[in-house]
Design an enzyme around this catalytic site. Structure first.
Site, PDB file in Angstrom:
ATOM      1  N   THR A 188       0.741  -0.463  -0.166  1.00  0.00           N
ATOM      2  CA  THR A 188       0.293   0.090  -0.293  1.00  0.00           C
ATOM      3  C   THR A 188       1.104   1.170  -0.207  1.00  0.00           C
ATOM      4  OG1 THR A 188       0.013   0.045   2.115  1.00  0.00           O
ATOM      5  CG2 THR A 188      -1.781  -1.037   0.924  1.00  0.00           C
ATOM      6  N   GLU A 333      -5.245  -3.675  -0.778  1.00  0.00           N
ATOM      7  CA  GLU A 333      -5.593  -4.894  -0.006  1.00  0.00           C
ATOM      8  C   GLU A 333      -6.843  -6.135  -0.828  1.00  0.00           C
ATOM      9  OE1 GLU A 333      -5.187  -1.707   0.793  1.00  0.00           O
ATOM     10  OE2 GLU A 333      -4.358  -2.013   2.786  1.00  0.00           O
ATOM     11  N   LYS A 450     -14.727  17.643   9.230  1.00  0.00           N
ATOM     12  CA  LYS A 450     -16.214  17.321  10.133  1.00  0.00           C
ATOM     13  C   LYS A 450     -16.067  19.029  10.657  1.00  0.00           C
ATOM     14  CE  LYS A 450     -14.300  12.737  11.478  1.00  0.00           C
ATOM     15  NZ  LYS A 450     -13.517  12.795  11.645  1.00  0.00           N
ATOM     16  N   TRP A 455     -20.590  15.781   8.991  1.00  0.00           N
ATOM     17  CA  TRP A 455     -19.662  15.690   8.108  1.00  0.00           C
ATOM     18  C   TRP A 455     -19.720  16.522   6.462  1.00  0.00           C
ATOM     19  CZ3 TRP A 455     -18.414   9.439   8.406  1.00  0.00           C
ATOM     20  CH2 TRP A 455     -17.675   9.439   9.891  1.00  0.00           C
TER      21      TRP A 455
END
Ligand code: ADP
Length: 552
Positions: A188, A333, A450, A455
């Site tokens: 990653t 992943e 935020k 959000w």
């Protein structure tokens, strides 16, 4: 005892993919733009023979089952041979992203304990610098012929790939072994902390290739001419080197030439029908075709993923160029494919505008993976297209643990009644899922803005900005605010020669989003920083603008 099936049991091995392509599509072409500058053509049959020679060469150099063969290379036929030659002979192919910082490359190569490194000519200076820091490497192979080997190099015992292959006769039977053996490793990009290795197995890779070729996934066919723009060092080019072998289609490899002009010319000269890549490469290609008033003559379909495909890009490709866009979501992943946006029979009867809204989402899972959204306590949330939660996944090609790391990244999930639903992989993405199973990413959890406990989706803000005709690229990040904690700040790169003021940009949001979500400020920059995989580097942007004072 239960009655057992009485069918042949053959391990799902990567070598079987190229064997199939060589036997049944043997004369289908693989065309590669080479680092040396020219175009190379051969067939799947040639590729399989040379992959066997590569396997023999790795064995002659003393590599043993499970050892890592690393690559630092562009998309090309030699890279493909190493993919198959290494994995097929029970070695593990470790593709390294050359766009990472040199220290990161060395860290990754050492962490994976790479035994041999194959690299393209473009990376010779880099490897000359890095070699003293690569502690586990026993062999360095330059992926070229004798004529292109450097007259002088500081690298001791630099081997020539073409010479290694020429010394082998190709009389090699692909070995049969446990399908759960490791086939390749991808790291990653490690936006936070050190990169982590995802170790794929033969089984997971073959199943992923099967599923990703399906009509409601990438819809790959033997009639296609596939050009993976996504690099082979970015999650194995999203599996295209494997799925193209399954369908036995023509494959076109662009080498290092990923600019709009080079891509367009290759698309046209080779009759490319299908491609895949991150939004940033399509920006480059679309700018080029737009500026030169060109049209594609064979290009029909493209997968866009890796970061959110802006609706404006989807619209341009579909409406102006007749190229079908398949918006996809995945991650390292997940090998990487998780979901793709392809409509159901029911949805195809909806008005055009509603179909578009669905195509803009990241879409439905393909069989082999499952997904859910959960709250911070691990409880599954409703699939109502409104409730946003942490996206979790599980399936045949989802990681179980990271390379060399103790402990499991998986977490338990339970339903609303508290019934355990097993272990899932937390993706770090925030998403909604609607009643038809269409998933939409609202943000990476670390990128959400935020504002006073509410959000705001940075992706929504970016998508709106990208629809403005004067905007080339846009990123929405959080900026510190004394009252609301965080407020959105929009960072914009204008198209060349276009005028756009802060006020015009902000006015463009009116009526397109709730008033309280409209960014507080706009800054214009010449360039937005990108990660090694071509995504906007939000972390860097947040750092750059950490002292930005918002207008009160
Ligand atoms: P990295 O970005 O660290 O190199 P990956 O390539 O594995 O790692 O990126 C996976 C992440 O990219 C996902 O978790 C998600 O945040 C983002 N991503 C991938 N595809 C999409 C998409 N279509 N829309 C929005 N985000 C996406």
């Amino acid at each position: 005892m239960a009655l057992m099936g009485q069918m042949m049991s053959m391990p799902l091995l990567i070598s079987s993919l190229i064997q199939h392509a060589a036997r049944h599509s043997g004369d289908t072409e693989i065309v590669s733009k080479r680092v040396e500058g020219d175009l190379h053509r051969y067939t799947w049959k040639d590729a399989e023979l040379r992959s066997r020679q590569a396997a023999q060469a790795f064995a002659r150099l003393g590599l043993k089952a499970g050892e890592r063969v690393a690559t630092l290379a562009w998309n090309g036929y030699r890279h493909l041979e190493i993919y198959y030659g290494a994995s097929g002979s029970e070695l593990v192919c470790h593709t390294i992203n050359p766009r990472l910082f040199p220290e990161q490359i060395a860290w990754i190569a050492n962490d994976a304990q790479d035994a041999l490194l194959c690299f393209d000519l473009s990376f010779l200076p880099l490897i000359e610098k890095l070699a003293p820091h690569l502690s586990t490497l026993r062999h360095l192979v330059l992926m070229t012929d004798r004529a292109h080997m450097p007259a002088q190099t500081s690298l001791p015992n630099l081997l020539c790939y073409e010479e290694l292959l020429a010394a082998e006769d190709g009389h090699y039977d692909w070995p049969q072994f446990d399908e759960n053996a490791a086939s390749s490793i991808c790291y990653t990009s490690g936006t936070t902390g050190h990169p982590k290795g995802a170790v794929y197995s033969h089984r997971s890779t073959v199943l992923h290739a099967f599923a990703s070729a399906l009509p409601d996934a990438m819809d790959c066919s033997r009639k296609d001419v596939i050009l993976p723009v996504v690099p082979m060092f970015h999650v194995n080019a999203w599996g295209l080197p494997y799925s193209s072998a399954i369908v036995g289609c023509k494959l076109v490899m662009p080498g290092p030439h990923l600019d709009g002009k080079s891509l367009f010319e290759l698309f046209e000269s080779e009759g490319v029908t299908f491609s895949a890549g991150v939004p940033t490469v399509w920006l480059g290609l679309l700018n080029y075709v737009g500026a030169n008033q060109l049209k594609f003559s064979s290009f029909k379909r493209t997968v866009i993923g890796g970061s959110a495909c802006p609706p404006a890009m989807l619209k341009t490709l579909m409406d102006d160029y007749g190229v079908e866009v398949i918006h996809a979501w995945g991650m390292t992943e997940l090998s990487p494919l998780g979901t793709l946006s392809r409509l159901t029979a029911k949805q195809l009867t909806l008005p055009q505008e509603q179909q578009r809204r669905l195509l803009e989402k990241q879409g439905k899972v393909i069989y082999g993976v499952d997904m859910d959204i959960i709250d911070d306590e691990g409880q599954a949330l409703p699939w109502d297209g409104q409730s946003a939660g942490n996206l979790v996944v599980r399936g045949h090609w989802v990681i179980n643990s990271y390379f060399g790391q103790q402990g499991s990244p998986l977490q338990p999930v339970h339903d609303a009644a508290g019934v355990a639903q097993g272990q899932w992989f937390p993706t770090g993405d925030v998403a909604t899922i609607d009643a038809d199973g269409f998933m939409q990413i609202t943000d990476r959890s670390k990128d959400v803005i935020k504002s006073g406990g509410e959000w705001i989706s940075s992706i929504d803000l970016e998508n709106i900005a990208m629809a403005h005709p004067a905007v080339h690229e846009a990123a929405a990040i959080s900026a510190r605010h004394p009252k609301w904690d965080e407020r959105p700040l929009l960072v914009v790169v204008k198209k060349p020669g276009q005028a756009l003021s802060r006020e015009e940009m902000l006015a463009f949001y009116e009526g397109r989003i709730a008033k309280w979500q409209i960014p507080d400020d706009v800054v214009f920059v010449d360039e937005i920083p990108h990660t090694a995989t071509g995504k906007i580097q939000k972390l860097k942007l947040r750092e750059l603008f950490k002292d930005h004072s918002l207008p009160s």
